[in-house]
Design a protein around this motif. Structure first.
Motif, PDB file in Angstrom:
ATOM      1  N   UNK A  42      -2.974   0.421  -4.095  1.00 30.71           N
ATOM      2  CA  UNK A  42      -2.741  -0.922  -3.559  1.00 30.71           C
ATOM      3  C   UNK A  42      -2.354  -1.851  -4.707  1.00 30.71           C
ATOM      4  N   UNK A  43      -1.392  -2.732  -4.439  1.00 31.11           N
ATOM      5  CA  UNK A  43      -1.052  -3.775  -5.398  1.00 31.11           C
ATOM      6  C   UNK A  43      -0.653  -5.029  -4.630  1.00 31.11           C
ATOM      7  N   UNK A  44      -1.006  -6.169  -5.192  1.00 28.36           N
ATOM      8  CA  UNK A  44      -0.583  -7.459  -4.658  1.00 28.36           C
ATOM      9  C   UNK A  44       0.447  -8.014  -5.632  1.00 28.36           C
ATOM     10  N   UNK A  46      -8.166   7.284   6.898  1.00 30.91           N
ATOM     11  CA  UNK A  46      -8.105   7.047   5.457  1.00 30.91           C
ATOM     12  C   UNK A  46      -9.436   6.550   4.933  1.00 30.91           C
ATOM     13  N   UNK A  47      -9.418   5.962   3.725  1.00 31.95           N
ATOM     14  CA  UNK A  47     -10.647   5.394   3.173  1.00 31.95           C
ATOM     15  C   UNK A  47     -10.330   4.045   2.534  1.00 31.95           C
ATOM     16  N   UNK A  48     -11.316   3.197   2.467  1.00 26.86           N
ATOM     17  CA  UNK A  48     -11.118   1.846   1.938  1.00 26.86           C
ATOM     18  C   UNK A  48     -10.803   1.909   0.444  1.00 26.86           C
ATOM     19  N   UNK A  49      -9.727   1.213   0.046  1.00 28.40           N
ATOM     20  CA  UNK A  49      -9.340   1.217  -1.363  1.00 28.40           C
ATOM     21  C   UNK A  49      -9.280  -0.184  -1.967  1.00 28.40           C
ATOM     22  N   UNK A  50      -9.261  -1.222  -1.113  1.00 31.00           N
ATOM     23  CA  UNK A  50      -9.152  -2.589  -1.645  1.00 31.00           C
ATOM     24  C   UNK A  50      -9.446  -3.585  -0.541  1.00 31.00           C
ATOM     25  N   UNK A  86       0.855  -1.182   0.000  1.00 33.14           N
ATOM     26  CA  UNK A  86       0.000   0.000   0.000  1.00 33.14           C
ATOM     27  C   UNK A  86       0.890   1.230   0.000  1.00 33.14           C
ATOM     28  N   UNK A  87       0.632   2.144  -0.911  1.00 35.14           N
ATOM     29  CA  UNK A  87       1.387   3.388  -0.982  1.00 35.14           C
ATOM     30  C   UNK A  87       0.408   4.515  -1.262  1.00 35.14           C
ATOM     31  N   UNK A 140      -8.337  -2.831   3.042  1.00 36.43           N
ATOM     32  CA  UNK A 140      -7.122  -2.038   2.895  1.00 36.43           C
ATOM     33  C   UNK A 140      -7.526  -0.569   2.809  1.00 36.43           C
ATOM     34  N   UNK A 141      -6.902   0.261   3.635  1.00 36.35           N
ATOM     35  CA  UNK A 141      -7.230   1.680   3.671  1.00 36.35           C
ATOM     36  C   UNK A 141      -6.057   2.524   3.161  1.00 36.35           C
TER      37      UNK A 141
END
Length: 274
Positions: free
Chosen positions: A38-40, A133-137, A33-34, A145-146
């Motif tokens: 988000x990336x996996x 923050x806010x939910x992104x994933x 997370x940046x 993920x926030x």
């Protein structure tokens, strides 16, 4: 998308190198997370699969992972016969890269890091992200993920709310940093244009920021690869292995990369006095 990376790149070592706090093992890969992205990422057959589009990879993640820099060439600056300890550290840490992280996120993260171990730092940061923050994933294990809160979002939290995120005495430092960035008293973007010495002086004016946090911000937030943060491990390495001084001039402008190798190696293996 899937790519092959022809340079030093090791997800586990990057995650454990002490420079990032939202880069974690998750299932068969790593959740990264940046800011509000988000990336996996996982390794498959000597290649890496990123859970993002090619456009997003090219526009953000390629730069985040500093993939245009050859860390193999940087390691090549080290002569084993001249500095066997650093050579061994670089071989052990091969795969570490200095991520291109956001100055705001790194400022808050390293203010929080003072006198905390890495699991505790990560826990506090995730609490802040969850409430501001806010939910992104949703990660592969089903966890929300926030995003990392913006200065405006974080400035709306009270000191009491920050304290509830297990910040201890650092709550007031984080609160003031958010207010300073929002007001423009700390103009992190414009500071990208000044030299390292001037940047250090700007950072040291901030409430709760000392030399170590400032150096971490310069290295990890502004990607100035010559910055050399000193913590307990690095000070011990310098005292025990370099009583006559570290070869800073030889490794300029990559002393920060050398610091990462020394930190990762010494923390993993201890520092033998013989």
């Amino acid at each position: 998308m899937r790519i092959t990376i022809h340079d030093d790149f090791d997800l586990e070592k990057i995650a454990d190198s002490g420079q990032c706090f939202r880069f974690n093992k998750c299932g068969d890969g790593y959740s990264v997370v940046a800011e509000d992205r988000y990336v996996f990422v996982k390794e498959i057959d000597n290649a890496y699969e990123f859970s993002c589009t090619e456009e997003e990879f090219e526009s953000f993640w390629k730069n985040y992972f500093d993939l245009d820099t050859s860390y193999k060439n940087i390691r090549g600056l080290i002569n084993k016969s001249e500095d066997e300890y650093l050579y061994n550290a670089s071989e052990y840490g091969q795969g570490i890269r200095i991520l291109r992280q956001d100055p705001w996120e790194m400022l808050i993260s390293f203010i929080i890091s003072q006198r905390k171990n890495i699991p505790a730092i990560k826990a506090s940061i995730e609490k802040i992200c969850a409430i501001a923050g806010h939910k992104i994933a949703v990660d592969p294990e089903g966890n929300d993920v926030h995003s990392f809160p913006t200065p405006e979002e974080l400035s709306k939290l009270t000191v009491e709310q920050l304290s509830a995120c297990s910040l201890g005495y650092r709550d007031k430092y984080v609160h003031q940093a958010a207010l300073d960035v929002v007001s423009g008293a700390a103009d992190l973007d414009s500071w990208k244009e000044i030299d390292d010495d001037a940047l250090m002086q700007k950072l040291l004016v901030l409430y709760g920021v000392g030399v170590k946090v400032a150096n971490c911000e310069i290295l990890f937030g502004y990607h100035r690869l010559d910055a050399f943060p000193k913590d307990v491990w690095i000070n011990k390495v310098l005292d025990v292995k370099y009583p006559n001084g570290f070869l800073f001039d030889k490794y300029k402008p990559y002393n920060g990369v050398m610091q990462q190798y020394l930190f990762f190696y010494s923390r993993s293996n201890g520092v033998e006095t013989k």
